[in-house]
Motif scaffolding. Structure first.
Motif, mmCIF file in Angstrom:
data_model
loop_
_atom_site.group_PDB
_atom_site.id
_atom_site.type_symbol
_atom_site.label_atom_id
_atom_site.label_comp_id
_atom_site.label_asym_id
_atom_site.label_seq_id
_atom_site.Cartn_x
_atom_site.Cartn_y
_atom_site.Cartn_z
ATOM 1 N N ASN A 34 1.004 -1.113 0.123
ATOM 2 C CA ASN A 34 -0.260 0.045 -0.315
ATOM 3 C C ASN A 34 0.919 1.302 -0.250
ATOM 4 N N GLU A 35 0.128 2.242 0.470
ATOM 5 C CA GLU A 35 1.119 3.746 -0.194
ATOM 6 C C GLU A 35 2.037 3.855 1.233
ATOM 7 N N ALA A 36 1.938 3.006 2.489
ATOM 8 C CA ALA A 36 2.608 3.383 3.559
ATOM 9 C C ALA A 36 3.979 2.577 3.411
ATOM 10 N N GLY A 37 3.854 1.295 2.693
ATOM 11 C CA GLY A 37 4.191 0.426 2.318
ATOM 12 C C GLY A 37 4.139 -1.518 2.912
ATOM 13 N N GLU A 38 2.830 -1.129 3.228
ATOM 14 C CA GLU A 38 2.779 -2.414 4.008
ATOM 15 C C GLU A 38 2.727 -3.718 3.588
ATOM 16 N N LEU A 39 2.989 -4.385 3.755
ATOM 17 C CA LEU A 39 2.447 -5.387 2.981
ATOM 18 C C LEU A 39 1.498 -6.377 3.080
ATOM 19 N N ILE A 40 -0.165 -6.167 1.651
ATOM 20 C CA ILE A 40 -1.363 -6.135 2.028
ATOM 21 C C ILE A 40 -1.634 -7.758 1.003
ATOM 22 N N PRO A 41 -2.885 -8.106 1.290
ATOM 23 C CA PRO A 41 -3.430 -9.105 0.564
ATOM 24 C C PRO A 41 -3.849 -8.862 -1.170
ATOM 25 N N ALA A 42 -3.809 -8.934 -1.635
ATOM 26 C CA ALA A 42 -4.186 -8.852 -3.395
ATOM 27 C C ALA A 42 -5.706 -8.314 -3.651
ATOM 28 N N HIS A 43 -6.464 -8.578 -2.716
ATOM 29 C CA HIS A 43 -7.852 -8.335 -2.751
ATOM 30 C C HIS A 43 -8.691 -6.889 -1.827
#
Length: 197
Positions: free
Chosen positions: A186-195
């Motif tokens: 995301n914009e904060a550089g955090e890993l997030i799931p594609a959905h």
């Protein structure tokens, strides 16, 4: 040990099992595990060390890599030269299986481009369109296949897009629009799931 996609997998007296036994000169004792719990069962068996002679490995997970490094599997790479059909396997696919540059398994070979879009060329010609090159072209093709009578029978009986029950097809199409493959940032550089994108 392998996965079962049905409630009632093949038994030892199945004609298919019998044919395989006859062809290979072996007696099979297949341990079928439900697809929904296979990964858990596989990890449990790897942890206990009580492995079957042959088993389906569904992913190169930490437990699989660890088991290979611990000597749980037999390296088969040097033996491939003795088998004409196995020698011909796709090297890219084989290299993806390597653990510390050693091959411990045989891949389930599938066409490399199997998750692409397939369309009817005769329908494309009938609707006056060219091969799609962009997302917009693809959309126009689907719309023409749905509403443009591509089979020339004057009936409203065609579909622009048909998908299987597997979400993989949609996963591929989502990447066309910038959705990451499984995980992204995301914009904060955090890993997030594609959905979540």
């Amino acid at each position: 040990m392998t996965v079962s996609f049905t409630k009632n997998p093949a038994t030892g007296d199945s004609p298919v099992v019998k044919a395989i036994e006859e062809f290979t000169g072996t007696q099979l004792n297949i341990q079928w595990v439900s697809n929904s719990s296979y990964e858990d069962q596989m990890n449990l068996i790897l942890a206990t060390g009580n492995l079957p002679d042959v088993m389906l490995i569904t992913s190169k997970s930490y437990s699989v890599v660890n088991a290979a490094r611990s000597g749980a599997f037999v390296e088969i790479g040097p033996r491939l030269q003795n088998y004409k059909n196995l020698r011909q396997m796709n090297r890219t696919v084989m290299n993806n299986l390597l653990i510390d540059n050693k091959l411990y398994g045989i891949p389930r070979m599938r066409p490399l481009g199997r998750y692409g879009a397939v369309y009817r060329k005769d329908w494309l010609i009938n609707t006056g369109l060219s091969e799609p090159k962009t997302i917009e072209d693809f959309y126009d093709m689907l719309k023409a296949f749905t509403y443009g009578d591509p089979d020339n029978n004057t009936l409203n009986d065609t579909y622009g897009l048909i998908l299987t029950s597997s979400p993989v097809s949609l996963d591929i199409i989502q990447t066309w629009f910038g959705v990451p493959n499984a995980w992204g940032e995301n914009e904060a550089g955090e890993l997030i799931p594609a959905h979540l994108t």
